[in-house]
Structure formats: C-alpha cells, structure tokens
Design an enzyme around this catalytic site. Sequence first.
Site, PDB file in Angstrom:
ATOM      1  NE  ARG A   1       1.272   5.137  21.610  1.00 13.13           N
ATOM      2  CZ  ARG A   1       1.945   5.383  22.734  1.00 13.13           C
ATOM      3  NH1 ARG A   1       3.018   6.134  22.709  1.00 13.13           N
ATOM      4  NH2 ARG A   1       1.557   4.887  23.879  1.00 13.13           N
TER       5      ARG A   1
ATOM      6  CB  CYS B   1      11.819   6.130  13.635  1.00 16.56           C
ATOM      7  SG  CYS B   1      12.878   5.335  12.464  1.00 16.56           S
TER       8      CYS B   1
ATOM      9  CE  LYS C   1      -2.807   3.214   1.751  1.00 19.03           C
ATOM     10  NZ  LYS C   1      -2.156   4.454   2.083  1.00 19.03           N
TER      11      LYS C   1
ATOM     12  CD  GLU D   1      10.408   2.139  13.021  1.00 22.85           C
ATOM     13  OE1 GLU D   1      10.980   1.737  12.015  1.00 22.85           O
ATOM     14  OE2 GLU D   1      10.392   3.330  13.383  1.00 22.85           O
TER      15      GLU D   1
ATOM     16  N   GLY E   1       5.106   4.167  10.739  1.00 25.04           N
ATOM     17  CA  GLY E   1       4.327   5.404  10.706  1.00 25.04           C
ATOM     18  C   GLY E   1       3.897   5.803  12.094  1.00 25.04           C
TER      19      GLY E   1
HETATM   20  P1  NAP Z   1       0.547   7.431   9.209  1.00 25.71           P
HETATM   21  O1  NAP Z   1      -0.504   8.460   9.288  1.00 25.71           O
HETATM   22  O2  NAP Z   1       0.609   6.438  10.296  1.00 25.71           O
HETATM   23  O3  NAP Z   1       0.370   6.683   7.809  1.00 25.71           O
HETATM   24  C1  NAP Z   1       1.216   5.618   7.414  1.00 25.71           C
HETATM   25  C2  NAP Z   1       0.476   4.738   6.420  1.00 25.71           C
HETATM   26  O4  NAP Z   1      -0.556   4.023   7.102  1.00 25.71           O
HETATM   27  C3  NAP Z   1      -0.211   5.509   5.306  1.00 25.71           C
HETATM   28  O5  NAP Z   1      -0.161   4.713   4.143  1.00 25.71           O
HETATM   29  C4  NAP Z   1      -1.645   5.626   5.809  1.00 25.71           C
HETATM   30  O6  NAP Z   1      -2.551   5.731   4.771  1.00 25.71           O
HETATM   31  C5  NAP Z   1      -1.834   4.320   6.537  1.00 25.71           C
HETATM   32  N1  NAP Z   1      -2.802   4.432   7.629  1.00 25.71           N
HETATM   33  C6  NAP Z   1      -2.740   5.306   8.666  1.00 25.71           C
HETATM   34  N2  NAP Z   1      -3.774   5.110   9.498  1.00 25.71           N
HETATM   35  C7  NAP Z   1      -4.506   4.095   8.972  1.00 25.71           C
HETATM   36  C8  NAP Z   1      -5.721   3.434   9.356  1.00 25.71           C
HETATM   37  N3  NAP Z   1      -6.364   3.784  10.456  1.00 25.71           N
HETATM   38  N4  NAP Z   1      -6.188   2.456   8.571  1.00 25.71           N
HETATM   39  C9  NAP Z   1      -5.523   2.110   7.445  1.00 25.71           C
HETATM   40  N5  NAP Z   1      -4.400   2.694   7.020  1.00 25.71           N
HETATM   41  C10 NAP Z   1      -3.891   3.675   7.773  1.00 25.71           C
HETATM   42  O7  NAP Z   1       1.984   8.082   9.142  1.00 25.71           O
HETATM   43  P2  NAP Z   1       2.563   9.269   8.236  1.00 25.71           P
HETATM   44  O8  NAP Z   1       1.580   9.701   7.227  1.00 25.71           O
HETATM   45  O9  NAP Z   1       3.859   8.802   7.728  1.00 25.71           O
HETATM   46  O10 NAP Z   1       2.869  10.436   9.246  1.00 25.71           O
HETATM   47  C11 NAP Z   1       1.982  10.873  10.228  1.00 25.71           C
HETATM   48  C12 NAP Z   1       2.697  10.872  11.573  1.00 25.71           C
HETATM   49  O11 NAP Z   1       3.302   9.593  11.779  1.00 25.71           O
HETATM   50  C13 NAP Z   1       3.873  11.825  11.715  1.00 25.71           C
HETATM   51  O12 NAP Z   1       3.459  13.114  12.055  1.00 25.71           O
HETATM   52  C14 NAP Z   1       4.672  11.168  12.799  1.00 25.71           C
HETATM   53  O13 NAP Z   1       4.183  11.527  14.068  1.00 25.71           O
HETATM   54  C15 NAP Z   1       4.465   9.707  12.596  1.00 25.71           C
HETATM   55  N6  NAP Z   1       5.594   9.026  11.930  1.00 25.71           N
HETATM   56  C16 NAP Z   1       6.464   8.368  12.716  1.00 25.71           C
HETATM   57  C17 NAP Z   1       7.534   7.709  12.135  1.00 25.71           C
HETATM   58  C18 NAP Z   1       8.508   6.973  12.979  1.00 25.71           C
HETATM   59  O14 NAP Z   1       9.419   6.423  12.409  1.00 25.71           O
HETATM   60  N7  NAP Z   1       8.346   6.917  14.267  1.00 25.71           N
HETATM   61  C19 NAP Z   1       7.707   7.710  10.757  1.00 25.71           C
HETATM   62  C20 NAP Z   1       6.787   8.399   9.965  1.00 25.71           C
HETATM   63  C21 NAP Z   1       5.734   9.037  10.572  1.00 25.71           C
HETATM   64  P3  NAP Z   1      -3.184   7.137   4.344  1.00 25.71           P
HETATM   65  O15 NAP Z   1      -2.107   8.171   4.470  1.00 25.71           O
HETATM   66  O16 NAP Z   1      -3.656   6.922   2.963  1.00 25.71           O
HETATM   67  O17 NAP Z   1      -4.261   7.392   5.301  1.00 25.71           O
END
Ligand code: NAP
Length: 526
Positions: free
Chosen positions: A245, A304, A186, A267, A243
């Site tokens: 939490r 991360c 995805k 992660e 991504g």
């Molecule tokens: P994210 O919102 O968790 O999204 C990551 C992936 O998972 C995307 O493809 C997203 O799809 C999908 N997804 C998210 N929630 C979902 C759900 N409830 N059901 C199904 N699929 C879901 O992460 P992000 O867009 O990379 O960044 C957002 C936040 O994540 C950042 O602000 C940061 O706090 C955190 N982050 C942390 C790390 C780390 O290494 N710790 C790395 C990156 C990001 P869609 O976008 O299409 O919804």
Amino acid sequence: MTTTLTGELLIGARAIRGEGAAFQAIDAASNAPIAQPVFHSAQQGDVDQACELADAAFDTYRTLSADKRAQFLDDCAARIEALGDQLIERAMAESGLPRARLEGERARTANQLRMFATLVRSGDALDVRIEPALPERQPPRTDLRFWRIGVGPVAVFGASNFPLAFSVAGGDTASALAAGCPVVVKSHPAHPGTSELVGRAIQQAVAAAGLPAGVFSLLFDAGHEVGSALVQHPAIRAVGFTGSRTGGLALVKLAAARTEPIPVYAEMSSVNPNLLLPAALAARGETLARDFAASATLGCGQFCTNPGLMLGLAGEDFDAFAASAAREFSAAPAGVMLTPGILRAYEQGIGRLVEHPKVTTLARGAAAPGRAQAALLRVRASDLLADAALGEEVFGPCSMLVECADEAELRAVLRFIEGQLTITLHADAADGNLVRALLPLIERKAGRLLANGFPTGVEVCDAMVHGGPFPATADGRSTSVGTAAIERFLRPVCYQNLADGWLPDALRDANPLHVKRRFAGKPEAV
Ligand code: NAP
C-alpha cells in the site's frame, strides 16, 4: 540453449551496463547473495532513453495489424517457454517458491499472452460503434465512429509474489502490449535474474517481429529512484503496479502531481473476508477449517487473495471451527518468504497483533530461523470495530477469526471494512435468505464474490475480476487479470464526419477486417 545473464539494462534493442548502484540477487532460502551476475541500477538518463524510445515506437506499434501484434504476443509466450529449466531454477532460487508452483506460473504467463493474442485477433477490445449520418433529422446529424486506441507507453512494476505471471511479461505487460502500448518494466529487485531472462526473450521477440525497438525495455534499480523517475516521465501514460500500500500510494501521488497526471493501476492490500454462515458452519465446520488452513498457508500465505479475515456468528459451531483451524495451523511448516524484507514485515505485523490486548493467539505453526511461522488469531467483532488496525493485511501465512455477536454485528463489520479483492460466502441452502440480504453490502466492498470455495487461485479468463474498491486497488473500476485488463490501457476516440478513405480500416463502411461492431445502435451482421 542457456542464456548468459549479464545484469545489464535492456533499453530497446540494446543491453547496457547501468551506471547506478550495483546489487546482487538474494537466494530466498539461504539469504545468501547469488554470485552471478552483478546487476547495475539504471539512472535518470536510462529512464529517459527507454521512455523516449517507447514514445517513438508507439505510433508504429499501435497501428500494426491485429495479426502481427497477436503473432508477437504468441512469440513472446513461446520464447518464455523455450527458456526451459533455466528460468524455473533461477526463479526458484530468487523467490524460494517451489518448482511446481513456478511451472504453473510459467504456463499461466504463456497462456495469458496467448489469451491476449486471441483477443487482439478478434478485434473485440476495439469496441467499434458506428452511428451513421442522419441528414434528414432536424438538426441533421453527421457520421460518428467510435473505437479505442492504446493510451501510450506504460510503466510496469513487477510484483515480488508472482515472479513470472505478474512481473516482466505478466498480466500488466501482456494487457498493455495487447492494447498497442509499448512497455517499460521496472524489475522487482527480488528476482532480477528471472526478470533478465524473460526480458531478453521479449527483446528477441521484438527484433524477430521487426518492431521498433522501443516497444519493450527493462530497467533495474536497487532503490526507488528509477521507479519514481519512470512514473514522472512525460512519455509514460499509465502505470501498472502490484505490491504494498505504501509503495502503490507513493506512485499514485507522484502520478497525480505530474503536469499531466496519469492513471496508476495499483493492486495493494486486501484481507479477503470469508463469511462462515450458520447452516454451512453447522454442517461442515471441520472440512471448512481444513480447507481454510490449506488456503491461508498456501505458498506461505503470499497471495493477495489470502483469506485473512474469517467472520462467523458466536456459538458452539464457531468455537468448534476455531479449534479445528487451530489444529491445522499448528501443523503448518515454517515457510520460506520471498525476501528478507517481506519476512521482517510479516514478523512485525504478527508481533503487533499478538501483543494487542484484545487479540487471542489460537495457534502458531512450526518455527525455524529465517522462516515464517503461521499464525491463527481471534478477536471479537466489537474490538475490531473499535480498532481498524486489527483488520489490516499482514502479508503472509496468518489469518484472524472474527466472532460476531449476531447478524447485525456481522453487517456492521462488513460496512466497516475497507475495499477488498474478494469476499467469500460459505453458505448452504438454509443460509439463502441471509446470503440475499448480505449481497448488496458485499457487492459494494469487493471485486469478486465467491460461494463455497477459497479465493486463492485466480482464473485467467474473460469473466475474471481481480480488482476492487480502495485499497484493494487504486482504481476499483478495473481488473488486472483476465481480458478486461486491457481496458486500463485503452482510451476512446470518436471520428466525426471523416471521409471513409480517411478512417482506420476497422471503422470503414466495408469492414475489411470483419470486426464485430455496433451499427446504428444494434450489433452489425459481419
Ligand atoms: P513494494 O515494497 O510495494 O515494492 C513493489 C515495487 O515497487 C518494487 O519494485 C519497489 O522498488 C517499488 N516501490 C516501492 N515503493 C516505491 C516508491 N515509494 N517509489 C518508487 N518505487 C517504489 O512491495 P514488495 O517489495 O513486493 O513487498 C513489500 C510488501 O508489499 C509485503 O510485505 C506485502 O505487505 C506487500 N505486498 C502485497 C501484495 C499483494 O498482492 N497485496 C503483493 C506483494 C507484496 P524497490 O523494491 O526497488 O524499492
């Protein structure tokens, strides 16, 4: 040769225009849509097709010879490199990350695939163990042979912050393919063009190797539906995710609620505490402050492994460190973040901390519209212990200094904090007793313990652990970086009393593949 991007889904050997919502990539620096192409989200039927093809491909793919599977991984690496500047330029536009970083990430992606090819050739991950029959024993024992096979099709969620090394052909995909598992990716909506380029390279490698088409598929989506449907599809046997939490836990919940629950290797969140021990802080506080600020603001803090919590004992040396670090943070330029959503989350997170009555803002970096402003904050350990939210991850160029009244309070904070990817000790020889006293505590909290360095920068090799107790990862028994990442996608199978001719080659008496094995409790001579 330039690849024409079409915005189509890659389902097995086909490229199909999705029937779901249309979306465009966004230029991270200007926040403007990138005109070409328009991407079309997948729908349930596309998820079904990709998963069914993956399931159909599984037995052929997993029983491929080690050499063929390894050649395929090597070919994926070569084809990604052959995408040349088109890949780097598209990734630069979509992520806002600089060229040098992305060229390094491309090298890491290719090296990762080649590292897994070498592992597959070695046969080591099969972990073969043979316990021959003991007919004379009372009761007699039959012949027992153990190895590991792939778990089945794996769903991979590309990470926003590593558009190459933790995305379509990143660590999760490479380790799953190495384990013999077909992969359905995805794509992260922050870098769909980068994803399509890499996806097409893998699709071509699948065809060139004559593999069943379902070994790889790539799906786009502008929202959560496709990811949710993928995790719930009965053919999917495990999930790799990097991504937030919230996102990770949503997928864990969906996977656990299935008729047949499956593991999710998510992660998620880590603040990577750094411990500034007294002798080290007294001897080189200024250098530590400079190196810390460089690590915390590197790549606009979007790692991360960013050092988000700096713990030290109250006193002049800690104050001097805080003053030096504040000078460095004040000079940090405003940075482009990966997506407008991530910038918004950063600003909200910083706002929440800056307004907290117990938090002191030591420094803010340069400000610019649409850019992230670095932040250095300070809090007393007693206040952190009273409010866990002060120790939560704010993804971006910010860090919190935590002043501990004494060693007992330092230990209390370490017991209090959640699981981490890394914990770092800045320590000199005179700190040795304290280090030894703290180690049992920090071993319980993190997947990687470092001394005298900074945690940003994760080596890809046999000995790496990039994982840790919750919420660093959903399952702290695993790593998502390094050769041990393959273990997430393997499961053990034991053959009891099967005739030699019925066994897989790696388990036969003659060991025709010359695989390293344990025989009757000892390593077998190969
Ligand atoms: P994210 O919102 O968790 O999204 C990551 C992936 O998972 C995307 O493809 C997203 O799809 C999908 N997804 C998210 N929630 C979902 C759900 N409830 N059901 C199904 N699929 C879901 O992460 P992000 O867009 O990379 O960044 C957002 C936040 O994540 C950042 O602000 C940061 O706090 C955190 N982050 C942390 C790390 C780390 O290494 N710790 C790395 C990156 C990001 P869609 O976008 O299409 O919804």
